[in-house]
Each structure stands twice: as structure tokens, then as C-alpha cells.
Enzyme design. Structure first.
Site, mmCIF file in Angstrom:
data_model
loop_
_atom_site.group_PDB
_atom_site.id
_atom_site.type_symbol
_atom_site.label_atom_id
_atom_site.label_comp_id
_atom_site.label_asym_id
_atom_site.label_seq_id
_atom_site.Cartn_x
_atom_site.Cartn_y
_atom_site.Cartn_z
ATOM 1 N N PHE A 138 0.853 -1.191 0.000
ATOM 2 C CA PHE A 138 0.000 0.000 0.000
ATOM 3 C C PHE A 138 0.888 1.240 0.000
ATOM 4 O O PHE A 138 1.724 1.402 0.885
ATOM 5 C CB PHE A 138 -0.942 0.042 1.205
ATOM 6 C CG PHE A 138 -1.899 1.207 1.123
ATOM 7 C CD1 PHE A 138 -3.056 1.118 0.372
ATOM 8 C CD2 PHE A 138 -1.607 2.412 1.750
ATOM 9 C CE1 PHE A 138 -3.922 2.213 0.247
ATOM 10 C CE2 PHE A 138 -2.467 3.509 1.628
ATOM 11 C CZ PHE A 138 -3.626 3.399 0.882
ATOM 12 N N ASP A 223 9.172 2.829 2.023
ATOM 13 C CA ASP A 223 7.966 3.526 2.463
ATOM 14 C C ASP A 223 7.784 3.226 3.947
ATOM 15 O O ASP A 223 7.319 2.153 4.324
ATOM 16 C CB ASP A 223 6.774 3.042 1.622
ATOM 17 C CG ASP A 223 5.449 3.679 2.062
ATOM 18 O OD1 ASP A 223 5.387 4.232 3.181
ATOM 19 O OD2 ASP A 223 4.478 3.594 1.287
ATOM 20 N N LYS A 252 2.292 9.471 8.488
ATOM 21 C CA LYS A 252 1.356 9.209 9.590
ATOM 22 C C LYS A 252 1.702 9.813 10.961
ATOM 23 O O LYS A 252 1.079 10.764 11.383
ATOM 24 C CB LYS A 252 1.136 7.696 9.707
ATOM 25 C CG LYS A 252 0.356 7.161 8.495
ATOM 26 C CD LYS A 252 -0.172 5.781 8.712
ATOM 27 C CE LYS A 252 -1.281 5.430 7.750
ATOM 28 N NZ LYS A 252 -0.864 5.013 6.403
HETATM 29 C C1 LIG Z 1 -1.071 5.304 5.006
HETATM 30 C C2 LIG Z 1 -0.008 4.904 4.080
HETATM 31 C C3 LIG Z 1 0.240 5.600 2.889
HETATM 32 C C4 LIG Z 1 -0.638 6.744 2.405
HETATM 33 O O1 LIG Z 1 -0.638 7.813 3.264
HETATM 34 P P1 LIG Z 1 -1.767 8.973 3.084
HETATM 35 O O2 LIG Z 1 -1.367 9.990 4.095
HETATM 36 O O3 LIG Z 1 -3.091 8.337 3.367
HETATM 37 O O4 LIG Z 1 -1.667 9.463 1.694
HETATM 38 C C5 LIG Z 1 1.299 5.194 2.099
HETATM 39 N N1 LIG Z 1 2.077 4.152 2.462
HETATM 40 C C6 LIG Z 1 1.888 3.469 3.594
HETATM 41 C C7 LIG Z 1 2.800 2.350 3.950
HETATM 42 C C8 LIG Z 1 0.825 3.804 4.434
HETATM 43 O O5 LIG Z 1 0.600 3.093 5.547
#
Ligand SMILES: *Cc1c(COP(=O)(O)O)cnc(C)c1O
Length: 397
Positions: A138, A223, A252
Site C-alpha cells: 500500500f 515507504d 502518519k
Molecule cells: C497510510 C499509508 C500511505 C498513504 O498515506 P496517506 O497519508 O493516506 O496518503 C502510504 N504508504 C503506507 C505504507 C501507508 O501506511
């Protein structure tokens, strides 16, 4: 205003893209939140792994008050001290040499993807632009990041997607090696897959990716939007692996709930983003960077990573005990306070039952219960959460 009427308006006026629980939250304090009927919950989602210092942490609230009364917004046409201090603190406590600020995780990944393409074209060849990501990953909801996201359900209806992305199975070095070629600009992975079900790769996975990148000249983008800022028991999840990425993305928990994204990179790579190549109106305002600075200083000074590791062990221990009691738990996995509990059945009735009993938890896919409590949770909170989860699993067998 009564809750029923509020929820009727929600059903009428919101775009219908969220499947929300039928409660309206009004207040938070530490690991607890309250709804509009006065019911109290233990918040073991912390937003979605966002409020790591808990709700309304005094240092965070103090920074918000002070920044709001001093200087809320300045464009990136000018310097501000909080943004400079935050970039310095992030670089001093990570592999990185430089930081770029934006407003969300998806935007941080967009910045990383743009940087990787620009670097690869300048450094290697004009047709070197592909990014290899993994199944079940994700990375966000914008066109490029949803394309990078290796889950069909997020693509459906939005095609055509962005060209230049490939996907291989996660935790499979062979597959990654086969997919790499002289078109590959970067590999993009989460050090632990969060939304995809809390999948922790084998110990040799990240070192293996690092080696593939070193041999091929591709960049390694981690990420750490969900895993970063102490969530897994170290400040950054890559520390568990003994290697460092070329680019890391954060969001986050970085400002404990005030929207922020960051992309960190080492010097030689970051240099490809020359003046005018990328930017953001709101990115890194004095307001949000003051709050992130207070958050990160607190995390470091109060040794929050150690605390996350310790509480994580307690929760995982308790969950493994539950697993032995015929509760339909297939596997308990994770690191620190990012924990996935794979069930033998759909998780959504368990999430609802926990909420009914005063515990907010997350899911990650169909069958995985995800726990990402504030990192300041106490032992008594963990024990209460385990009681509620145990009861929910037994009643919804
Ligand atoms: C939540 C998340 C995103 C996206 O972040 P947003 O602030 O919702 O755009 C991308 N990568 C990972 C691993 C995430 O947990």
C-alpha cells in the site's frame, strides 16, 4: 445535537467512499477517546497509526498553540526556522542528508517516485524510469501511488493507471532479481507491509534488496509512512535490517495527527531535485513543522521506541496465549506496536464486537486484525485490550 441526526446527515452529505463505524468521536486523551454519547474507548488504532504519543499530548498541544499564535503559514518562497530544525533533526537521526516536506503519505511517495525517475534519467539513461513494487503493498491513493500499490481492489475503475510500474511478490528476492533490468529506476517497498496484512519479511529480504540495488544502480525507496517514528520499536524500521535506503518516506505519526509528509534522501540522490523541479503550497509550514519537531523530540527524549518494543512484546505474548485457547487465531505477527492477528474467518465482526466493548481496533484486509495503539500505552491498557479481544473472538467464533 443528537448522534442519530448527525449520522443521518453524514449518510446524506458525505461522498460514500468510507465505510465508517456508526459512532461520532468528540474528544481524546492519551490512549482513550470518547464518542458523542459519552461512551469511552481505548484507541488501539491511534487514527491509523498516527497518534503515537496519544491524543492531546501536552507537548504536541503546546506546540500547536504556540505555532498557531506565532505564524501559521509561510510559503516555500521563504525560510522558516521550524522547517529547518525539523529537517536537521530528521537527518541527524537517520541515514538521510536532506528532507522535503509535503502534506500526506501519498505526496511523500509521489515526491520519492518523481525524484527516482529524475535521478535515474540524469544519472543513467533517458529510458530508465521503471519502479518495481510488490504485491499486497500500500503506497497511497493518488494516480502514481495507487499504481504502485499492489492490490487490484484499489485500481478497479481508475484505469488507465500510470505507466512504468511492475509488481512482484513481497519477500521474494528471486522474483525481484528477475524483474530488475536496465529500465529499473527504483525498488519501492514497505519494510513491513501494513495495510496489506502486517507482513514482516525474512531477515535477509531488505539486505538482499539493498544488494540488488547496489549492483544495478537502482534506488532503494523504503515507504516508512506506517512503520516510521518508533512504531516498530526502533525509530525507523530499516534499523532492524542493518541496511539503509536511498530514499525514505514518512507521514502518519510524524506530527502526531497534524497532516504532514516527508521525503528523506541521501545527498547524491537529493541533488537531482533542483530549484523549481518539485514543490508544495502547504508543505512544511511553520505550524506543522513545529508540531512535528515537538513530536519527534518527545519520541527521542522519552525513548519511545524502547517503550513500543516492550509493550509490543506484552501484547504479542498475550495474543499468542489467546491463540492457544481455540479462538481461531492463525498467526500473530508484527514488530513493536504494529501487530497483525490473522484469523480463520472475516475480521469485521470482531472489529465491531471490540468497538461495542469499548476498544477501537483496525483491520488489514479481510482476515487480519491490526493493532497500532499509541506508543504511550500502559500495561493495564494492553491487558484490557487483550481481555476485550479474547471475549470478542470467543463470542463470534
Ligand atoms: C497510510 C499509508 C500511505 C498513504 O498515506 P496517506 O497519508 O493516506 O496518503 C502510504 N504508504 C503506507 C505504507 C501507508 O501506511
Amino acid at each position: 445535537m443528537d448522534t442519530r441526526e448527525l449520522l443521518e446527515w453524514a449518510a446524506k452529505y458525505h461522498t460514500p467512499n468510507y465505510a465508517r463505524a456508526p459512532i461520532c468521536l468528540v474528544r481524546g486523551d492519551g490512549a482513550r477517546v470518547w464518542d458523542s454519547d459519552g461512551k469511552e474507548y481505548l484507541d488501539f488504532g491511534a487514527g491509523i497509526a498516527v497518534a503515537s504519543l496519544g491524543h492531546c499530548h501536552p507537548r504536541v498541544t503546546g506546540a500547536i498553540r504556540e505555532a498557531a499564535a506565532t505564524l501559521l503559514h509561510v510559503s516555500n518562497l521563504y525560510h522558516t526556522a521550524p522547517q529547518i530544525h525539523l529537517a536537521k533533526l530528521l537527518c541527524e537521526h537517520s541515514f538521510a542528508d536532506r528532507a522535503f516536506f509535503c502534506n500526506s503519505g501519498a505526496e511523500a511517495n509521489e515526491a520519492a517516485l518523481k525524484l527516482a525517475r529524475k535521478y535515474a534519467k540524469e544519472r543513467h539513461a533517458s529510458d530508465r524510469y521503471e519502479v518495481i513494487a510488490t504485491h499486497n503493498s500500500f503506497h497511497g491513493r493518488t494516480f502514481a501511488t495507487v499504481t504502485a500499490t499492489g492490490q487490484e481492489k484499489y485500481h478497479h475503475g481508475f484505469e488507465p493507471l500510470v505507466p512504468g510500474f511492475k509488481h512482484v511478490p513481497y519477500n521474494d528476492l528471486r522474483a525481484m532479481e528477475r524483474a530488475l533490468d536496465n529500465r529499473t529506476a527504483a525498488i519501492l517497498v514497505e519494510p513491513i507491509q501494513g495495510e496489506g496484512g502486517v507482513h514482516v519479511p525474512d531477515d535477509d529480504y531488505l539486505p538482499g534488496l539493498r544488494k540488488l540495488c547496489d549492483e544495478s544502480g537502482a534506488l532503494l525507496i523504503l515507504d516508512e509512512i506506517q512503520t516510521g517514528v518508533a512504531r516498530t520499536g526502533t525509530l525507523w524500521a530499516y534499523e532492524h535490517s542493518g541496511i539503509e535506503p536511498d530514499i525514505m518516506t514518512l507521514a502518519k505519526a510524524l506530527a502526531n495527527g497534524v497532516p504532514i509528509g516527508a521525503m528523506l534522501a541521501r545527498e547524491e540522490v537529493a541533488r537531482a531535485l533542483g530549484p523549481g523541479t518539485h514543490g508544495s503550497t502547504f508543505g512544511g509550514t511553520p505550524f506543522v513543522t513545529s508540531v512535528a519537531l515537538a513530536t519527534l523530540q518527545t519520541v527521542i527524549e522519552e525513548k519511545i521506541p524502547e517503550r513500543a518494543a516492550k509493550m509490543g512484546r506484552r501484547l504479542v505474548g498475550g495474543l499468542r496465549e489467546l491463540a492457544r485457547g481455540g479462538t481461531g487465531i492463525r498467526e500473530v505477527r508484527g514488530r513493536g506496536l504494529l501487530i497483525g492477528v490473522e484469523l480463520d474467518r472475516p475480521v469485521s465482526p470482531i472489529v465491531d464486537a471490540c468497538r461495542g466493548a469499548g476498544l477501537l481496533v483496525l483491520s488489514a484486509g479481510e482476515k487480519v486484525l491490526r493493532l497500532a495503539p499509541p506508543l504511550i500505552v500502559e500495561e493495564s491498557h494492553c491487558d484490557r485490550a487483550l481481555e476485550i479481544i479474547g471475549a470478542a473472538l470467543r463470542s463470534k467464533a
